[in-house]
Design an enzyme around this catalytic site. Structure first.
Site, PDB file in Angstrom:
ATOM      1  NE  ARG A  99      -3.710   2.238   3.011  1.00 31.10           N
ATOM      2  CZ  ARG A  99      -4.512   2.000   2.242  1.00 31.10           C
ATOM      3  NH1 ARG A  99      -4.817   1.869   1.711  1.00 31.10           N
ATOM      4  NH2 ARG A  99      -5.194   3.404   2.272  1.00 31.10           N
ATOM      5  CB  ILE A 123      -5.921   5.564  -1.678  1.00 28.85           C
ATOM      6  CG1 ILE A 123      -6.135   4.093  -1.529  1.00 28.85           C
ATOM      7  CG2 ILE A 123      -4.849   6.560  -0.763  1.00 28.85           C
ATOM      8  CD1 ILE A 123      -3.883   3.868  -1.692  1.00 28.85           C
ATOM      9  CB  SER A 124     -10.603   2.878  -0.357  1.00 27.32           C
ATOM     10  OG  SER A 124     -11.559   2.757  -1.451  1.00 27.32           O
ATOM     11  CB  ALA A 125     -10.274   3.049   4.669  1.00 28.57           C
TER      12      ALA A 125
END
Ligand code: SAH
Length: 289
Positions: A99, A123-125
């Site tokens: 990530r 950016i999504s969790a």
């Protein structure tokens, strides 16, 4: 969602006190013909009784760590420990695609929270990435085809590409050209670089509401931005036996799971309440930016 996932989410909710309980699962078989375009998603309950688990924005998984998870491996282990990651397959791909390569510099990469990536996007969790990968994993087997609408940083597109492998196809669609360029650079530094080079992974600048017919039909479609209603083009590009995961709604959003049956009929259920940036036009997104 499996009962273990539900209980994991409940544990999250207990640790991050919600204002009400999680939504009940709904499943409604509908024939494809009942999706006269555009299909308006059903509302489960009145807004007042709607749960307030604004997952994407507010939920952070940093219990006992002060938010200082130091490695991608540590993040994956945490997600596994809390039952968000339930399969080896998802753990493996999230370990392989680091990530940190996708989170803009200056942001802590392994905190379970969405992060701004510019252009009014995030950016999504990690827990949302994990949830979507778990929901789609059976439709991301080697040789299958996946579409990632609103691909942003390219993180999930890279995960999809790793899962479907060189014989499969993973397509990301993103309407901000600068984000597409950055996502390609991110992927080039990642374990998915070779797949990008060979062409089984590609990212395109386009309006994702129309899908990407060139590589359709898809076994898996993921939409990373909330649509006011399910775009008909995406339903059309879903293979019989395929699954789409899409946040639907405006202020109150549900993560909907849409399964297309072999006869073309469609089942829709709501997984959980979420908060995503809208699936919209580029001009609307960049207003006030
Ligand atoms: N899943 C991605 C990004 C999520 S943010 C990640 O985790 O990195 C949602 C993304 O959808 C944003 O990058 C936004 O620019 C994009 N988006 C919104 N509307 C779109 C549209 N109509 N077509 C293509 N992309 C869109």
């Amino acid at each position: 969602m499996s009962s273990s996932a539900s209980s994991a989410l409940r544990r999250f909710s207990l640790l991050n006190p919600p204002r009400s309980s999680l939504p009940a699962r709904r499943s409604s078989p509908l024939s494809a013909s009942s999706f006269s375009p555009p299909y308006a998603a059903p509302l489960s309950s009145s807004p007042l009784s709607k749960p307030r688990v604004a997952f994407q924005s507010f939920l952070r998984m940093d219990f006992g760590t002060g938010g200082s998870i130091a490695s991608n491996k540590g993040l994956v282990e945490q997600l596994r420990q809390y039952g968000v990651i339930r399969s080896d397959k998802v753990a493996e791909v999230m370990q392989t695609i680091d990530r940190a390569l996708f989170v803009p510099h200056g942001n802590p990469p392994y905190v379970d929270s969405p992060m701004p990536i510019g252009y009014n996007a995030t950016i999504s969790a990690p827990h949302m990435h994990a949830t979507c990968l778990e929901l789609l994993k059976d439709n991301l087997q080697p040789g299958m085809r996946a579409l990632d609408v609103g691909s942003g940083t390219g993180y999930l597109t890279a995960c999809f590409a790793m899962m479907v492998g060189p014989q499969g196809r993973a397509v990301g669609i993103e309407h901000i050209p600068e984000l597409v360029a950055a996502s390609i650079e991110n992927i080039k530094r990642s374990a998915a670089a070779q797949l990008l080079k060979d062409g089984s992974l590609s990212i395109h600048v386009a309006d994702g509401r129309y899908g990407w017919p060139e590589a359709a039909p898809y076994d898996a479609i993921h939409v990373g931005a909330a649509a006011p209603e399910i775009p008909q083009a995406l339903l059309d590009q879903l293979k019989p036996g395929g699954r789409m995961v899409i946040p639907v709604g405006n202020i109150f959003q549900d993560l909907q799971v849409i399964d297309k049956n072999p006869d073309g009929s469609i089942n829709v259920r709501s997984e959980t309440s979420v908060r995503y940036v809208p699936l919209t036009s580029r001009a609307a997104q960049l207003q006030n930016y």
